[in-house]
Write a protein that holds these residues in place. Structure first.
Motif, mmCIF file in Angstrom:
data_model
loop_
_atom_site.group_PDB
_atom_site.id
_atom_site.type_symbol
_atom_site.label_atom_id
_atom_site.label_comp_id
_atom_site.label_asym_id
_atom_site.label_seq_id
_atom_site.Cartn_x
_atom_site.Cartn_y
_atom_site.Cartn_z
ATOM 1 N N GLN A 1 -29.247 2.685 104.981
ATOM 2 C CA GLN A 1 -28.050 2.763 105.829
ATOM 3 C C GLN A 1 -27.653 4.223 106.061
ATOM 4 O OE1 GLN A 1 -24.865 -0.277 105.059
ATOM 5 N NE2 GLN A 1 -26.152 -0.834 103.302
ATOM 6 N N ILE A 2 -28.120 5.113 105.186
ATOM 7 C CA ILE A 2 -27.901 6.549 105.380
ATOM 8 C C ILE A 2 -29.205 7.289 105.082
ATOM 9 C CG2 ILE A 2 -25.444 6.428 104.763
ATOM 10 C CD1 ILE A 2 -26.209 7.726 102.059
ATOM 11 N N TYR B 1 -18.439 20.696 95.687
ATOM 12 C CA TYR B 1 -17.784 20.100 96.846
ATOM 13 C C TYR B 1 -16.791 19.038 96.372
ATOM 14 C CZ TYR B 1 -21.753 22.223 99.272
ATOM 15 O OH TYR B 1 -22.681 23.112 99.743
ATOM 16 N N GLY B 2 -15.530 19.294 96.577
ATOM 17 C CA GLY B 2 -14.491 18.312 96.259
ATOM 18 C C GLY B 2 -14.219 17.439 97.478
ATOM 19 N N VAL B 3 -14.332 16.125 97.318
ATOM 20 C CA VAL B 3 -14.162 15.200 98.452
ATOM 21 C C VAL B 3 -13.044 14.200 98.147
ATOM 22 C CG1 VAL B 3 -16.517 15.410 99.312
ATOM 23 C CG2 VAL B 3 -16.008 13.718 97.559
ATOM 24 N N VAL C 1 -18.757 12.035 102.135
ATOM 25 C CA VAL C 1 -20.073 12.183 101.499
ATOM 26 C C VAL C 1 -21.151 11.547 102.371
ATOM 27 C CG1 VAL C 1 -21.351 11.908 99.338
ATOM 28 C CG2 VAL C 1 -18.860 11.993 99.280
ATOM 29 N N ILE C 2 -20.850 10.366 102.926
ATOM 30 C CA ILE C 2 -21.804 9.690 103.809
ATOM 31 C C ILE C 2 -22.106 10.571 105.020
ATOM 32 C CG2 ILE C 2 -22.105 7.704 105.352
ATOM 33 C CD1 ILE C 2 -20.457 6.058 103.312
ATOM 34 N N ALA C 3 -21.062 11.148 105.620
ATOM 35 C CA ALA C 3 -21.251 12.014 106.799
ATOM 36 C C ALA C 3 -22.060 13.256 106.440
ATOM 37 C CB ALA C 3 -19.889 12.406 107.365
ATOM 38 N N PHE C 4 -21.904 13.754 105.228
ATOM 39 C CA PHE C 4 -22.637 14.941 104.774
ATOM 40 C C PHE C 4 -24.145 14.662 104.711
ATOM 41 C CE2 PHE C 4 -24.294 17.326 100.995
ATOM 42 C CZ PHE C 4 -24.279 18.591 101.557
ATOM 43 N N PHE C 5 -24.526 13.534 104.107
ATOM 44 C CA PHE C 5 -25.951 13.219 103.977
ATOM 45 C C PHE C 5 -26.542 12.626 105.262
ATOM 46 C CE2 PHE C 5 -24.831 13.075 99.367
ATOM 47 C CZ PHE C 5 -25.707 14.063 98.951
#
Length: 511
Positions: free
Chosen positions: A93-94, A154-156, A162-166
Motif C-alpha cells: 500500500q506504500i 524526525y518528530g511526527v 510518515v506514510i507521505a514521507f515513504f
C-alpha cells in the motif's frame, strides 16, 4: 511479501534493536509472535482503526509478524507505528525502498495521531551506533532524541506524515538540537537559595562540607527547625553537572518517560519519596524492571524525610546500592543494572514526639521510647552516612532579621574549588572522584595524621564513646574540611570540627 522494519526495546538504560518481520501470504489470520506482551498483542485493534481513519486498511490475508530476537520479551505500546508501517509496506500500500534505513517507534491513537514513548534517548543512541540514517518518533520525544549528534531525528504528529514521507517523498521536518549550547544555556541555579535561610550558620557550614566531599548527611531536630528547607537547597550548591553526567542522568529519566520535550537535563535531580514507598519503588524492580528513586536521583540528591518512618526492610535494601553506586535487578532470564551514585540527605525527629530533652515541649517521650524510635535505623545504614548534625530551632531575633544570608552562588564557588582539588588528587584512580568514595586504603594514603591530631582523635573517641565506625567517617570529613580551606595536610582544627558531626554515634543516642 516479506518486509523488515526496525524498532527498539529498552532494558535497563540500554536499547536493543528489534527487527519486525512482516510477511503477507494467501489465507486468513493475524499472527504476532516473538514474545510480545499484552499491550503489543492489542496493537492490531489500534492499528486497524488508525489505518481505516486515514484511508488505508489491514489486508484480509494471512499476516505473520515476528519480532526478532524472538527469545527477548517485548513490552509496551511503542511498536504500534513500526507494525503499522510494516503491514502497509508488506501489502504494497506504500513504497518501502528506504524504510530499512530508519528506526521507527510510536504509539498510535485511533485517529492516527502519535502518543509519546519511553526511552527515546537510549534508543536514539543505539540507532546512531548501528548506523541508521534516521529515527522517526512522536513529536513530543523529538527534542530528547535529537540530543544525539549525527542522527536525523524526525518528530511526527500523525501516521499520515510518515506514510507521505515513504510513499510520496514528502520530507519530514528534522529536529536539530545544539546539545552543548542547550546544556550550557540552562546551567542556571535551582529556584531555592541558601540566602533565604535565616540563621542556621552551623548547618549551612555542614551542608557545604557535605556538598564539597559528596558526603551523605542526616539532620536531626524538632519539627519546624528547618530540616526540609535546608535539604531542598542542597542542589543549589552542588557543582554543575558535566555533559557526561547530564547525558547519563537524562537516559535514566528517559526510560521512565520523564523527559519528553525537555531535552537534555541540566539540573541535578532532587528526589523526595514519601515514607510509604515500597522497596521495589525505591531501588527499582517490578515485573518489567524499571529504575527506582535511587536511580532517578543519580548524580543528584535523594532526600528521605522522617527517616525512622520508612519501613526498616525498605531502608535496608539501600545499603548495597549506596556502597556500590549501582543497583542490579536480577530476573530468571535477564539482569539489568542501573547507576545510583547519589547523595543521601535524611532528616528525622530525635524522638517519636519530635522533641528531645525539652521540658517545655508539648509532647515528651521516655528514654525507652526514644531508643526504640532511633533503633528503627540500623547501624549498617548509619555506617554509610558520614555526617550527623543536630538542627536547633531558629530564635526569633534571627527570624525577624531582614538581612539576607550568604547566597548559594558564593557557597557553590567554594564547593567547586574543593571538588577541583579532589579531582586532581584522584585523577589516576578509577571510579574515585570525591572524598566520600574513599575506601580504607585511600584514607590511609590521603588522610595521614600528625601526632597531635592523632592524640586528639583518640581522646575524643574515648571521651565521647564514639563507635569504631566513626573513625573512617571523621577522617573523610576532615579531609573535605581541609580541601575547603585549601590545605594539603590535616590538622587538629579539621579533626575537631569533623568530630562534631557524629551526633548519633555518641552515648545517649543509639548506645
Amino acid at each position: 511479501m516479506l518486509i523488515k522494519v526496525y524498532g527498539s526495546a529498552v532494558f535497563g538504560i540500554e536499547a536493543t534493536t528489534i527487527v519486525v518481520e512482516v510477511n503477507i501470504d494467501k489465507g486468513v489470520g493475524y499472527h504476532l509472535v516473538g514474545l510480545p506482551d499484552n499491550a503489543i498483542k492489542e496493537s492490531n485493534f489500534r492499528i486497524a482503526a488508525a489505518l481505516q481513519n486515514n484511508g488505508y486498511r489491514i489486508p484480509g490475508k494471512k499476516i505473520t509478524i515476528n519480532m526478532a530476537p524472538a527469545d527477548l520479551r517485548k513490552e509496551g505500546s511503542a511498536y504500534d507505528l513500526t507494525l503499522a508501517l510494516g503491514i502497509l509496506a508488506a501489502s504494497e500500500q506504500i513504497k518501502s525502498e528506504d524504510i530499512h534505513n530508519y528506526l521507527i517507534m510510536g504509539e498510535l491513537s485511533l485517529d492516527g495521531s502519535l502518543q509519546p514513548i519511553k526511552g527515546a534517548l537510549p534508543i536514539a543512541i543505539k540507532a546512531k551506533h548501528e548506523g541508521f540514517k534516521g529515527f522517526i518518533l512522536p513529536k513530543e520525544n523529538a527534542n530528547e532524541a535529537a540530543i544525539v549528534d549525527g542522527l536525523q531525528v524526525y518528530g511526527v504528529e500523525n501516521i499520515k506524515e510518515v506514510i507521505a514521507f515513504f510513499d510520496q517523498g514528502i520530507p519530514l521536518e528534522e529536529t536539530i538540537v545544539n546539545t552543548r549550547q542547550e546544556f550550557y544555556d540552562h546551567l542556571d541555579l535551582p529556584e531555592f537559595d541558601f540566602a533565604d535561610v535565616k540563621g542556621q550558620e552551623s548547618i549551612k557550614r555542614c551542608m557545604e562540607i557535605a556538598a564539597a566531599g559528596g558526603h551523605n548527611i542526616i539532620l536531626i531536630g524538632p519539627p519546624g527547625a528547618g530540616k526540609t528547607m535546608l535539604a531542598k537547597r542542597l542542589p543549589s550548591i552542588l557543582p554543575p553537572m558535566t555533559l557526561h553526567e547530564a547525558l547519563e542522568t537524562t537516559k535514566i529519566h528517559s526510560v521512565v518517560g520523564k523527559v519528553k520535550n525537555k531535552g537534555l537535563m541540566s539540573q541535578r535531580p532532587f528526589r523526595s519519596p514519601h515514607h510509604t514507598i515500597s522497596s521495589a519503588a525505591l531501588v527499582g524492580g517490578g515485573g518489567y524492571p524499571q529504575p527506582g528513586e535511587i536511580s532517578l536521583s543519580h548524580n543528584g540528591v535523594l532526600f528521605l524525610d522522617e527517616l525512622p518512618e520508612f519501613e526498616r526492610r525498605v531502608l535496608e535494601v539501600m545499603r548495597q546500592p549506596m556502597e556500590d553506586r549501582e543497583v542490579t535487578i536480577a530476573r530468571a532470564q535477564y539482569t539489568v543494572t542501573y547507576p545510583s551514585s547519589f547523595m543521601l540527605v535524611a532528616s528525622m525527629n530525635p524522638s517519636p514526639g519530635g522533641y528531645f530533652n525539652d521540658p517545655d515541649a508539648p509532647v515528651t517521650s521516655s528514654p525507652a521510647e526514644m531508643q526504640r524510635y532511633l533503633g528503627k535505623i540500623s547501624g549498617p545504614l548509619l555506617d554509610r552516612i558520614d555526617i550527623h548534625i543536630e538542627v536547633t530551632p531558629v530564635p526569633f531575633e534571627k527570624l525577624s532579621d531582614d538581612r539576607k544570608g550568604e547566597s548559594s552562588v558564593a557557597i557553590r564557588k567554594r564547593v567547586e574549588a574543593a571538588r577541583d582539588v579532589q579531582t586532581l588528587r584522584f585523577e589516576d584512580i578509577k571510579d574515585l572522584h570525591y572524598n566520600a568514595q574513599m575506601n580504607t586504603k585511600h584514607i590511609r594514603e590521603f588522610c595521614k595524621l600528625d601526632a597531635s591530631s592523632k592524640a586528639l582523635l583518640k581522646s575524643a573517641m574515648q571521651r565521647l564513646n564514639l563507635s569504631a565506625r566513626a573513625y573512617d567517617r571523621i577522617l573523610k570529613v576532615a579531609r573535605t574540611i581541609a580541601d575547603l580551606e585549601g590545605q594539603e595536610h590535616l590538622n587538629e582544627n579539621h579533626i575537631s570540627e569533623a568530630i562534631q558531626y557524629r551526633s548519633l554515634d555518641r552515648e545517649g543516642w543509639l548506645g
